[in-house]
Design an enzyme around this catalytic site. Structure first.
Site, mmCIF file in Angstrom:
data_model
loop_
_atom_site.group_PDB
_atom_site.id
_atom_site.type_symbol
_atom_site.label_atom_id
_atom_site.label_comp_id
_atom_site.label_asym_id
_atom_site.label_seq_id
_atom_site.Cartn_x
_atom_site.Cartn_y
_atom_site.Cartn_z
ATOM 1 N N LYS A 133 0.835 -1.213 0.000
ATOM 2 C CA LYS A 133 0.000 0.000 0.000
ATOM 3 C C LYS A 133 0.871 1.266 0.000
ATOM 4 O O LYS A 133 0.655 2.161 -0.801
ATOM 5 C CB LYS A 133 -0.953 -0.010 1.216
ATOM 6 C CG LYS A 133 -1.936 -1.185 1.172
ATOM 7 C CD LYS A 133 -2.905 -1.175 2.315
ATOM 8 C CE LYS A 133 -2.279 -1.444 3.668
ATOM 9 N NZ LYS A 133 -1.620 -2.772 3.768
ATOM 10 N N THR A 134 1.870 1.307 0.888
ATOM 11 C CA THR A 134 2.754 2.479 0.937
ATOM 12 C C THR A 134 3.514 2.607 -0.375
ATOM 13 O O THR A 134 3.674 3.701 -0.921
ATOM 14 C CB THR A 134 3.769 2.324 2.097
ATOM 15 O OG1 THR A 134 3.035 1.991 3.278
ATOM 16 C CG2 THR A 134 4.576 3.574 2.314
ATOM 17 N N ASP A 157 -1.525 6.558 6.368
ATOM 18 C CA ASP A 157 -1.507 5.124 6.654
ATOM 19 C C ASP A 157 -2.446 4.875 7.834
ATOM 20 O O ASP A 157 -2.637 5.769 8.662
ATOM 21 C CB ASP A 157 -0.066 4.719 7.020
ATOM 22 C CG ASP A 157 0.174 3.233 6.847
ATOM 23 O OD1 ASP A 157 -0.721 2.546 6.312
ATOM 24 O OD2 ASP A 157 1.244 2.754 7.241
ATOM 25 N N THR A 174 -5.877 -1.446 6.935
ATOM 26 C CA THR A 174 -5.921 -2.903 7.043
ATOM 27 C C THR A 174 -7.311 -3.329 7.530
ATOM 28 O O THR A 174 -7.611 -4.508 7.608
ATOM 29 C CB THR A 174 -4.878 -3.401 8.075
ATOM 30 O OG1 THR A 174 -5.023 -2.618 9.266
ATOM 31 C CG2 THR A 174 -3.468 -3.252 7.555
ATOM 32 N N ARG A 203 6.475 -8.104 1.952
ATOM 33 C CA ARG A 203 7.382 -7.672 3.033
ATOM 34 C C ARG A 203 8.096 -8.866 3.650
ATOM 35 O O ARG A 203 9.290 -8.807 3.946
ATOM 36 C CB ARG A 203 6.611 -6.902 4.121
ATOM 37 C CG ARG A 203 7.524 -6.553 5.309
ATOM 38 C CD ARG A 203 6.884 -5.652 6.341
ATOM 39 N NE ARG A 203 6.666 -4.318 5.841
ATOM 40 C CZ ARG A 203 5.493 -3.699 5.842
ATOM 41 N NH1 ARG A 203 4.432 -4.295 6.341
ATOM 42 N NH2 ARG A 203 5.388 -2.492 5.364
HETATM 43 P P1 ADP Z 1 2.123 -1.938 3.208
HETATM 44 O O1 ADP Z 1 2.161 -0.426 3.116
HETATM 45 O O2 ADP Z 1 0.939 -2.546 2.509
HETATM 46 O O3 ADP Z 1 2.280 -2.455 4.614
HETATM 47 P P2 ADP Z 1 4.646 -1.744 1.764
HETATM 48 O O4 ADP Z 1 4.230 -0.924 0.595
HETATM 49 O O5 ADP Z 1 5.425 -1.042 2.840
HETATM 50 O O6 ADP Z 1 3.390 -2.498 2.401
HETATM 51 O O7 ADP Z 1 5.490 -2.987 1.193
HETATM 52 C C1 ADP Z 1 6.341 -3.779 2.002
HETATM 53 C C2 ADP Z 1 7.594 -4.132 1.252
HETATM 54 O O8 ADP Z 1 7.273 -4.987 0.162
HETATM 55 C C3 ADP Z 1 8.347 -2.949 0.623
HETATM 56 O O9 ADP Z 1 9.714 -3.199 0.768
HETATM 57 C C4 ADP Z 1 7.995 -2.989 -0.829
HETATM 58 O O10 ADP Z 1 9.092 -2.562 -1.586
HETATM 59 C C5 ADP Z 1 7.713 -4.435 -1.093
HETATM 60 N N1 ADP Z 1 6.598 -4.601 -2.044
HETATM 61 C C6 ADP Z 1 5.294 -4.604 -1.734
HETATM 62 N N2 ADP Z 1 4.540 -4.841 -2.819
HETATM 63 C C7 ADP Z 1 5.396 -4.974 -3.845
HETATM 64 C C8 ADP Z 1 5.209 -5.247 -5.246
HETATM 65 N N3 ADP Z 1 3.986 -5.451 -5.766
HETATM 66 N N4 ADP Z 1 6.302 -5.313 -6.030
HETATM 67 C C9 ADP Z 1 7.548 -5.161 -5.496
HETATM 68 N N5 ADP Z 1 7.778 -4.917 -4.167
HETATM 69 C C10 ADP Z 1 6.725 -4.825 -3.361
#
Ligand code: ADP
Length: 354
Positions: free
Chosen positions: A82-83, A127, A176, A235
């Site tokens: 998401k981030t 977030d 979430t 992650r």
């Molecule tokens: P969330 O905000 O949903 O908790 P993040 O965006 O922080 O998740 O992602 C967590 C990690 O996974 C980061 O290091 C990100 O670079 C990697 N990541 C997540 N989704 C992808 C994707 N579709 N392709 C490549 N890397 C991803």
């Protein structure tokens, strides 16, 4: 350009969970922003093809019309991107992004000051938007809809509010717990996306990409082993890959093969299905101490020496999703797959238990 308005996003999960290698939440001390592994543009974002196509169209239209796009809501479990997507949106639009989170906004005034300093077109990423305080939520409705914020001037009986017009900007909310968002807030997002767990083939591509970025040579079969242990979550895949890199460095390996992945992750007690010590303790307790169940959550938690909440929110979702455990009105039941995973023959009437 990224502007962080607080010390980082908080998370819903307990300290205990954040210690787990297979936790989908960031572990304390881990580089939360993880810039090195974050893809910069939609093309580099692995998987989620439908969402990518929708977002691509949505952003292209906004760029062609030369307006800030509608507000975007990204819903889904932690660690799924998401981030990353919020940053990609800002990058694709070539606008700055401001990052905050629901728990970091303690008073409506905190949000008012962020909003009143936004530049035209800027992306505001919030977030855990479901954790905004009520007063801040109400202020956000107005800002999202009318691009206006009421600023309080003075104190006490003489205080008055002055409406301040804001430039057009785009809120990207991440949650979430979409169900916890009040419907007036949900209704203000013009684009809502649900992120799903990643199938193994997509995680394999992700591990292959990340290993290139980290400069390690990981064979295809090793990527498969890693992706199988990553619980559908990028992650976790990236975290496990870093631990495998440690292994490769210490053992002077020029290439990482599947056996290296198995051995490196066995050190962390992560098995072939991505189950860790606690997951296995839960299954073991149901099978050996309660003959397969049904067993109530509190009894089960006491048996494995954990808080009931940890068992319920940390272990169970994955165990249920992968078909190791079933929740019934009478309690938790282990499936035949769980018995077999523990190297045991399932009891004859296992399917009658749920
Ligand atoms: P969330 O905000 O949903 O908790 P993040 O965006 O922080 O998740 O992602 C967590 C990690 O996974 C980061 O290091 C990100 O670079 C990697 N990541 C997540 N989704 C992808 C994707 N579709 N392709 C490549 N890397 C991803």
């Amino acid at each position: 350009m990224v502007k962080q308005t607080d010390g980082g996003a908080g998370n819903d999960e307990s300290a205990e969970q954040s210690l787990r290698m297979v936790s989908a939440a960031p572990i304390e001390g881990e580089p939360v922003s993880d810039e090195e592994l974050r893809p910069q543009d939609l093309e580099g974002f692995i998987g989620q093809p439908r969402l990518k196509a929708q977002l691509d169209l949505f952003l292209k239209a906004a760029r062609k019309r030369d307006v800030a796009p509608d507000h975007i809501l990204l819903a889904g479990p932690p660690g799924l991107g998401k981030t990353t997507l919020a940053m990609i949106v800002a990058h694709e639009l070539e606008v700055p992004i401001r990052i905050t989170s629901g728990p970091a906004v303690q008073h409506a005034g905190d949000l008012a000051s962020i909003l009143s300093s936004l530049e035209a077109g800027e992306v505001l990423f919030i977030d855990e938007i479901h954790r905004l305080p009520r007063a801040a939520e109400e202020l956000l409705y107005i800002a999202m809809e009318d691009f206006r914020v009421d600023v309080m001037v003075g104190k006490g009986p003489g205080a008055s509010s002055i409406p301040l017009t804001l430039p057009r900007f785009t809120v990207i909310g991440a949650t979430t717990r979409e169900g916890m968002l009040p419907s007036p807030l949900r209704a203000r997002f013009g684009f809502t996306a649900h992120l799903d767990f990643y199938p193994p083939q997509e995680l394999e591509r992700l591990v292959a990409r990340s290993s290139k970025v980290l400069g390690i040579d990981v064979t295809g079969a090793a990527c498969t082993q890693l992706s199988r242990r990553s619980r559908g979550t990028p992650r976790i895949a990236n975290r496990l890959l870093r631990r495998v890199r440690d292994w490769a460095v210490v053992h002077d390996l020029s290439q990482v093969g599947p056996e290296d992945v198995k051995e490196a992750l066995a050190l962390y007690q992560i098995d072939s299905e991505g189950l860790d010590r606690l997951d296995l303790a839960v299954l073991d307790a149901i099978v050996r101490s309660f003959e397969g169940g049904p067993v109530g959550l509190n009894n089960l938690a006491a048996m494995v020496g954990e808080e009931a909440e940890t068992v319920e929110t940390v272990c169970e979702p994955y165990l249920v999703r992968e078909g190791f455990l079933v929740r019934t009105p009478k309690g938790r039941v282990a499936t035949a797959k769980a018995w077999e995973h523990l190297g045991l023959k399932p009891r004859e009437d296992v399917t009658k238990l749920f």
